[in-house]
Design a protein around this motif. Structure first.
Motif, short mmCIF file in Angstrom:
data_model
loop_
_atom_site.label_atom_id
_atom_site.label_comp_id
_atom_site.label_asym_id
_atom_site.label_seq_id
_atom_site.Cartn_x
_atom_site.Cartn_y
_atom_site.Cartn_z
N PHE A 216 -3.64 2.97 5.39
CA PHE A 216 -3.95 3.28 3.99
C PHE A 216 -5.38 3.78 3.86
CE2 PHE A 216 -5.08 1.78 -0.40
CZ PHE A 216 -4.40 2.79 -1.07
N TRP B 100 -1.34 -6.60 -0.35
CA TRP B 100 -0.79 -5.25 -0.29
C TRP B 100 -0.58 -4.72 1.13
CZ3 TRP B 100 0.42 -3.26 -5.04
CH2 TRP B 100 -0.21 -3.84 -6.16
N GLY B 101 -1.22 -5.34 2.12
CA GLY B 101 -1.30 -4.71 3.42
C GLY B 101 -0.46 -5.29 4.53
N TYR C 181 -2.12 -2.83 -9.41
CA TYR C 181 -2.00 -1.68 -8.51
C TYR C 181 -3.08 -0.65 -8.81
CZ TYR C 181 0.31 2.41 -6.35
OH TYR C 181 0.61 3.53 -5.61
N TYR D 101 0.85 -1.18 0.00
CA TYR D 101 0.00 0.00 0.00
C TYR D 101 0.89 1.24 0.00
CZ TYR D 101 -4.28 -2.66 1.10
OH TYR D 101 -5.36 -3.51 1.05
N ASP E 180 -5.91 -6.88 1.26
CA ASP E 180 -4.96 -6.83 2.38
C ASP E 180 -3.91 -7.93 2.35
OD1 ASP E 180 -6.26 -4.61 3.30
OD2 ASP E 180 -7.38 -5.66 4.88
N THR F 166 -10.40 0.60 -3.88
CA THR F 166 -10.34 1.11 -2.51
C THR F 166 -10.94 2.51 -2.43
OG1 THR F 166 -8.37 -0.21 -2.03
CG2 THR F 166 -8.84 1.64 -0.57
N THR G 1 -10.59 -2.22 2.48
CA THR G 1 -9.45 -2.78 1.76
C THR G 1 -9.36 -4.30 1.87
OG1 THR G 1 -7.94 -2.62 3.65
CG2 THR G 1 -8.13 -0.66 2.22
#
Length: 322
Positions: free
Chosen positions: A314, A304-305, A267, A220, A301, A274, A297
């Motif tokens: 984020f 990316w999280g 991305y 993120y 997650d 989001t 999100t």
């Protein structure tokens, strides 16, 4: 060329992972930059401390374009008879290892440095690289921010004005093209995105694209509202990156492993979804805490999280601009 798989994120690929690993053990969960600051020292000094010892990895990409990973943001290097051209400067504490990495690419002097934006993990090395003989080129807003004190609110950090040797001596505020080392460099100016000073550099013949911090591969992203960034601008920049990349394009993100067009698409889709989720919840007059609790999100997650900018942080960034 050996590329790091998209789902893997090495210590070299994103120096903030070091901070994440440190603070995870203390808190039992990932910390936002502000929380990391509160529990330890400020995030900027933590990054600089790690840069003082972290290795710098060299990967030759295509033709005479290489990437150095491990000193702040990813650094691209173009070699040739006109001297080494660097995209971003990394962190000064990495200087010995950056010099060693550059020497492995050839004996040419460093003649030019291009900053993708003003943040310290991309410009901290400006002064010493200028001392090595590099002329510095950047967006006009990069020079503006480096010339005066700046505050990044989300990091709870005040940056002093940069020393005179770190200030770009040539600036631009519209797309331009350079011819150097027998290569064409296309410099793309974004509308405000990660900051208000972002550019991309495309090595045309090698088909390599350095996006700066408008693309964080597998992470993120941070959006710096303090200096003009916005979620809408990040989405517009992601669309621009997709448009610049072809099927064979090698993509150098600001942070994270080397990527490609498929990574840019993933991305972009994550940002768009989001933003839509958060905007929908915010339109219902939900507070920030309620929106975070709703998990806008959640679908992203796992991929990316899992690093410093966690889902809650984020979401805060997106909420601010939704």
């Amino acid at each position: 060329m050996n590329r790091t798989p998209h789902h893997m994120l090495t210590r070299r690929g994103f120096c903030l992972c070091c901070i994440a690993a440190t603070t995870f053990g203390v808190s039992g969960g990932w910390l936002t930059p502000r929380e990391a600051y509160a529990q330890a020292k400020n995030i900027v000094d933590m990054i600089r401390d790690h840069a003082a010892t972290d290795p710098v990895k060299v990967t030759r990409l295509r033709q005479t374009v290489s990437v150095l990973e491990g000193s702040g943001g990813n650094i691209a290097v173009l070699t040739g008879s006109d001297g080494k051209v660097m995209i971003d400067a990394g962190i000064t504490a990495s200087k010995p290892r950056v010099l060693e990495a550059l020497a492995s690419l050839g004996k040419e002097p460093i003649t030019r440095l291009i900053n993708t934006h003003w943040h310290f993990d991309h410009t901290d090395g400006n002064e010493w690289l200028h001392g090595e003989g590099a002329a510095i080129l950047a967006h006009a807003n990069t020079r503006k921010h480096l010339q005066s004190a700046q505050r990044v609110e989300a990091w709870d950090f005040n940056f002093p004005a940069a020393p005179s040797g770190a200030i770009p001596n040539e600036v631009f505020s519209a797309d331009r093209t350079l011819q150097v080392n027998g290569s064409t460099l296309e410099l793309k100016c974004y509308t405000p995105a990660h900051t208000d000073s972002d550019i991309a550099v495309r090595f045309t013949e090698a088909d390599v694209l350095h996006t700066g911090d408008t693309f964080w591969n597998g992470i993120y992203p941070f959006i710096d509202y303090s200096t003009g960034g916005s979620i809408g601008g990040m989405i517009a920049a992601a669309e621009a990156n997709v448009a610049m990349a072809g099927r064979e394009t090698i993509v150098i993100p600001g942070h994270g492993p080397i990527g490609d067009r498929a990574g840019l698409l993933a991305y972009r889709d994550m940002l768009v979804a989001t933003h839509a989720n958060v905007s929908s919840l915010k339109a219902k007059a939900m507070s920030l805490e309620q929106v975070i609790a709703a998990g806008p999100t959640a679908a992203f997650d796992d991929k990316w999280g899992k690093f410093v900018i966690d889902p809650a942080f984020f979401t805060r960034l997106v909420y601010e601009g939704a």
